[in-house]
Motif scaffolding. Sequence first.
Motif, mmCIF file in Angstrom:
data_model
loop_
_atom_site.group_PDB
_atom_site.id
_atom_site.type_symbol
_atom_site.label_atom_id
_atom_site.label_comp_id
_atom_site.label_asym_id
_atom_site.label_seq_id
_atom_site.Cartn_x
_atom_site.Cartn_y
_atom_site.Cartn_z
ATOM 1 N N HIS A 39 -7.368 6.002 5.009
ATOM 2 C CA HIS A 39 -7.155 7.383 5.447
ATOM 3 C C HIS A 39 -7.103 7.469 6.966
ATOM 4 O O HIS A 39 -6.284 8.214 7.523
ATOM 5 C CB HIS A 39 -8.279 8.272 4.903
ATOM 6 N N THR A 75 -1.480 17.266 9.192
ATOM 7 C CA THR A 75 -1.582 16.372 8.043
ATOM 8 C C THR A 75 -2.422 15.143 8.378
ATOM 9 O O THR A 75 -3.250 14.710 7.579
ATOM 10 C CB THR A 75 -0.191 15.924 7.588
ATOM 11 N N LEU A 110 5.894 10.854 5.317
ATOM 12 C CA LEU A 110 4.474 10.714 5.673
ATOM 13 C C LEU A 110 3.691 11.978 5.358
ATOM 14 O O LEU A 110 2.487 11.916 5.094
ATOM 15 C CB LEU A 110 4.347 10.384 7.161
ATOM 16 N N MET A 154 1.647 12.078 2.083
ATOM 17 C CA MET A 154 0.594 11.101 1.829
ATOM 18 C C MET A 154 -0.726 11.716 1.349
ATOM 19 O O MET A 154 -1.336 11.200 0.417
ATOM 20 C CB MET A 154 0.349 10.244 3.081
ATOM 21 N N MET A 165 -5.957 13.944 6.712
ATOM 22 C CA MET A 165 -6.198 12.601 6.181
ATOM 23 C C MET A 165 -7.519 12.045 6.704
ATOM 24 O O MET A 165 -8.323 11.472 5.956
ATOM 25 C CB MET A 165 -5.060 11.687 6.578
ATOM 26 N N PHE A 184 8.823 6.046 1.315
ATOM 27 C CA PHE A 184 7.426 6.179 1.711
ATOM 28 C C PHE A 184 6.503 6.300 0.501
ATOM 29 O O PHE A 184 5.466 5.627 0.428
ATOM 30 C CB PHE A 184 7.248 7.412 2.611
ATOM 31 N N THR A 185 6.869 7.162 -0.454
ATOM 32 C CA THR A 185 5.970 7.395 -1.579
ATOM 33 C C THR A 185 5.838 6.172 -2.478
ATOM 34 O O THR A 185 4.752 5.867 -2.967
ATOM 35 C CB THR A 185 6.452 8.599 -2.412
ATOM 36 N N ILE A 241 3.455 3.569 -0.894
ATOM 37 C CA ILE A 241 2.045 3.892 -1.105
ATOM 38 C C ILE A 241 1.660 3.681 -2.561
ATOM 39 O O ILE A 241 0.553 3.220 -2.878
ATOM 40 C CB ILE A 241 1.764 5.343 -0.687
ATOM 41 N N LEU A 298 -0.284 12.438 -2.273
ATOM 42 C CA LEU A 298 0.040 11.284 -3.120
ATOM 43 C C LEU A 298 -1.138 10.336 -3.308
ATOM 44 O O LEU A 298 -1.330 9.794 -4.403
ATOM 45 C CB LEU A 298 1.225 10.525 -2.512
ATOM 46 N N LEU A 299 -1.921 10.134 -2.266
ATOM 47 C CA LEU A 299 -2.986 9.130 -2.326
ATOM 48 C C LEU A 299 -3.980 9.346 -3.466
ATOM 49 O O LEU A 299 -4.275 8.402 -4.207
ATOM 50 C CB LEU A 299 -3.734 9.081 -0.983
ATOM 51 N N SER A 325 5.284 8.611 -7.789
ATOM 52 C CA SER A 325 6.111 8.685 -6.580
ATOM 53 C C SER A 325 7.501 9.229 -6.899
ATOM 54 O O SER A 325 8.062 10.016 -6.126
ATOM 55 C CB SER A 325 6.218 7.306 -5.918
ATOM 56 N N LEU A 331 -3.639 5.959 8.107
ATOM 57 C CA LEU A 331 -2.518 6.859 7.853
ATOM 58 C C LEU A 331 -2.621 8.128 8.698
ATOM 59 O O LEU A 331 -1.613 8.640 9.180
ATOM 60 C CB LEU A 331 -2.462 7.218 6.371
#
Length: 224
Positions: A91, A216, A140, A143, A220, A70-71, A74, A146-147, A167, A94
């Motif tokens: 955003h 979460t 997830l 996210m 987002m 996942f990471t 992204i 990470l974003l 990541s 996700l």
Amino acid sequence: MGGLFSTFSTFGAHWAAWSAVVASGVFHGANPAMGWLFATALGLQRRSRTALLLALPPIALGHAASILLFTSSIAVLGAWLPVLMHTSGLHWVLGALLIGWAAWQHVRGHRHRVRVGMTAGFLGLAAWSALMATLHGAGLMLMPALLPMCGGAAASGAGVVGPLEVSVAFTALHTLVTLATTAAIALVAYEYVGLGVLRRGWVNFDWLWRGALVATGTLMIATA
């Protein structure tokens, strides 16, 4: 390796993101579905602390593989489409995905329990762990943390290498914390508590997990 260490050195500038990675590691490690329950049961069945400890590396490896999937996805998205990382549309998408995943878990998740026998080998246990983490949407949850970092790396011209290093660092730190939490709970359950506590009373982690996914996803959307 130097790039990976330099990524960790950005903690001061992104302390909230790294703190979220650590907190999620503790939360994932405390969830019985992520592996400590299986490791404890394996140790009790074989009456061997060694059997418990040997189950932990493949569980951690499988969890890490799911998180990295996942990471890194992204991260690559942020590297190739840096403008997209700063748009509210991503955003919203996700966030909706996280909330939708929680709804799916509530309606149909219990029908897709992944079972693994006590004789599973290293690869089988790692595959089970990866599948469990993926079906639960563990990656997830990272996210929101990470974003911003991937978007910042991409926008600053770091290219593909920068976001991918982020990541990998996220996955490494998260996995280490998850493994430490899993090992601690599994050993306490094995040595002192036993699995009878699950019959006497236990926190419903299914509800907590779905609540975390919804929270979460809401975060987002709120930060869009």
